[in-house]
Design an enzyme around this catalytic site. Structure first.
Site, PDB file in Angstrom:
ATOM      1  N   ASP A  38       0.858  -1.183   0.000  1.00 35.64           N
ATOM      2  CA  ASP A  38       0.000   0.000   0.000  1.00 35.64           C
ATOM      3  C   ASP A  38       0.897   1.237   0.000  1.00 35.64           C
ATOM      4  O   ASP A  38       2.125   1.119   0.079  1.00 35.64           O
ATOM      5  CB  ASP A  38      -0.929   0.012   1.221  1.00 35.64           C
ATOM      6  CG  ASP A  38      -2.285   0.635   0.905  1.00 35.64           C
ATOM      7  OD1 ASP A  38      -2.293   1.755   0.333  1.00 35.64           O
ATOM      8  OD2 ASP A  38      -3.312   0.023   1.219  1.00 35.64           O
ATOM      9  N   TYR A 158     -14.590   3.746 -13.871  1.00 34.91           N
ATOM     10  CA  TYR A 158     -14.475   2.625 -12.932  1.00 34.91           C
ATOM     11  C   TYR A 158     -15.013   1.346 -13.572  1.00 34.91           C
ATOM     12  O   TYR A 158     -14.355   0.289 -13.526  1.00 34.91           O
ATOM     13  CB  TYR A 158     -15.234   2.937 -11.649  1.00 34.91           C
ATOM     14  CG  TYR A 158     -15.090   1.884 -10.574  1.00 34.91           C
ATOM     15  CD1 TYR A 158     -13.992   1.902  -9.716  1.00 34.91           C
ATOM     16  CD2 TYR A 158     -16.050   0.887 -10.409  1.00 34.91           C
ATOM     17  CE1 TYR A 158     -13.861   0.941  -8.720  1.00 34.91           C
ATOM     18  CE2 TYR A 158     -15.913  -0.079  -9.430  1.00 34.91           C
ATOM     19  CZ  TYR A 158     -14.820  -0.048  -8.583  1.00 34.91           C
ATOM     20  OH  TYR A 158     -14.690  -1.008  -7.612  1.00 34.91           O
ATOM     21  N   LYS A 162     -12.880  -2.265 -14.540  1.00 28.18           N
ATOM     22  CA  LYS A 162     -13.251  -3.590 -14.045  1.00 28.18           C
ATOM     23  C   LYS A 162     -13.680  -4.520 -15.181  1.00 28.18           C
ATOM     24  O   LYS A 162     -13.397  -5.730 -15.144  1.00 28.18           O
ATOM     25  CB  LYS A 162     -14.368  -3.468 -12.996  1.00 28.18           C
ATOM     26  CG  LYS A 162     -13.951  -2.706 -11.747  1.00 28.18           C
ATOM     27  CD  LYS A 162     -12.756  -3.346 -11.040  1.00 28.18           C
ATOM     28  CE  LYS A 162     -12.439  -2.659  -9.727  1.00 28.18           C
ATOM     29  NZ  LYS A 162     -11.322  -3.309  -8.989  1.00 28.18           N
TER      30      LYS A 162
END
Length: 262
Positions: A38, A158, A162
């Site tokens: 991260d 988005y 995906k």
């Protein structure tokens, strides 16, 4: 049923919060070693929005592993805020890590990869942006995302990332480099999950109404992150020996309810 084999080494991206943090906690609770990735608060700190950051994540994980193989990879890192950076993190930040870590996964006895997709992959998206992602042209994909913002279609970004991820997954999962090397690659596609990323939307009655219309979840409503994390744990378990290239919807029935075949 999740694996009783413990002591495996699993890399998890997006480990600082949400689904990633929950998944990491469940893995550790059963005795697995987690290598988190991260921006901060992780074993490997790296920025997946840039090519250099992704390369740094791969080298950092390799260094942390030492001589040990990588038993699994779970990619939870992603951006929900509409904009071009979603392309770099949600799609290329996943794809480049999977490809970069493939040799380390191939050295494991039962390597598994679990990606986090989304119910949004079934919703309206930009076909040109999807194709740009799949051809690996990040600059072109970013330009198309910027155009979507300028045209008042930021919500398509988005969904496009995906949708592209699902198509990429199905292409590579059955190749010699992955299935041929014993690496099972699959994805979980959540519906609405109760994480810090969705808290603001869920608490706003107007946005909640929009979400309920777009993602109706008749089975138990919005999902806690544990529901997604447990599904991801099964995908990376050694027992998951013959699933390849599948996108499993853990969405309270939303995909079945809204699909044309439903």
């Amino acid at each position: 049923m999740t694996s009783r084999v413990t002591g495996r080494v699993i890399a998890v991206t997006g480990v600082a919060s949400g689904i990633g943090a929950t998944t990491a906690a469940l893995l550790r609770s059963r005795g697995d070693r987690v290598l988190g990735v991260d921006l901060r608060d992780a074993e490997v700190c790296a920025d997946l929005s840039t090519a250099d950051g992704r390369a740094s994540a791969v080298s950092g994980l390799a260094s942390a592993l030492g001589d040990a193989p990588l038993d699994g990879l779970i990619t939870c890192a992603g951006l929900s805020r509409a904009g071009a950076p979603q392309v770099s993190v949600n799609y290329f930040g996943t794809v480049d890590l999977v490809l970069g870590l493939r040799p380390l996964l191939a050295a494991a006895p039962a390597p598994r990869v679990a990606l986090v997709s989304s119910i949004s992959s079934t919703q309206p998206h930009d076909p040109a942006l999807v194709e740009a992602c799949l051809t690996g042209t990040e600059a072109a994909a970013l330009a198309l995302a910027e155009k979507a913002v300028a045209d008042g279609r930021p919500h398509e970004i988005y969904a496009s990332t995906k949708a592209a991820l699902n198509r990429w997954l199905r292409r590579i999962a059955v190749t010699d480099d992955f299935a041929g090397a014993g690496i099972a690659v699959n994805a979980i596609a959540p519906g609405v999950v109760l994480t810090p990323m969705t808290a603001e939307l869920v608490s706003n009655p107007q946005w909640k109404a929009v979400m309920d219309a777009a993602v109706p979840m008749p089975l138990n409503g919005y999902a806690p992150p544990e529901a997604i994390a447990n599904a991801l744990l099964w995908l990376v378990a050694p027992e998951n020996s013959h699933m390849a290239g599948q996108v499993v919807f853990v969405d309270g029935g939303a995909e079945a309810l809204t699909s044309t075949g439903g």
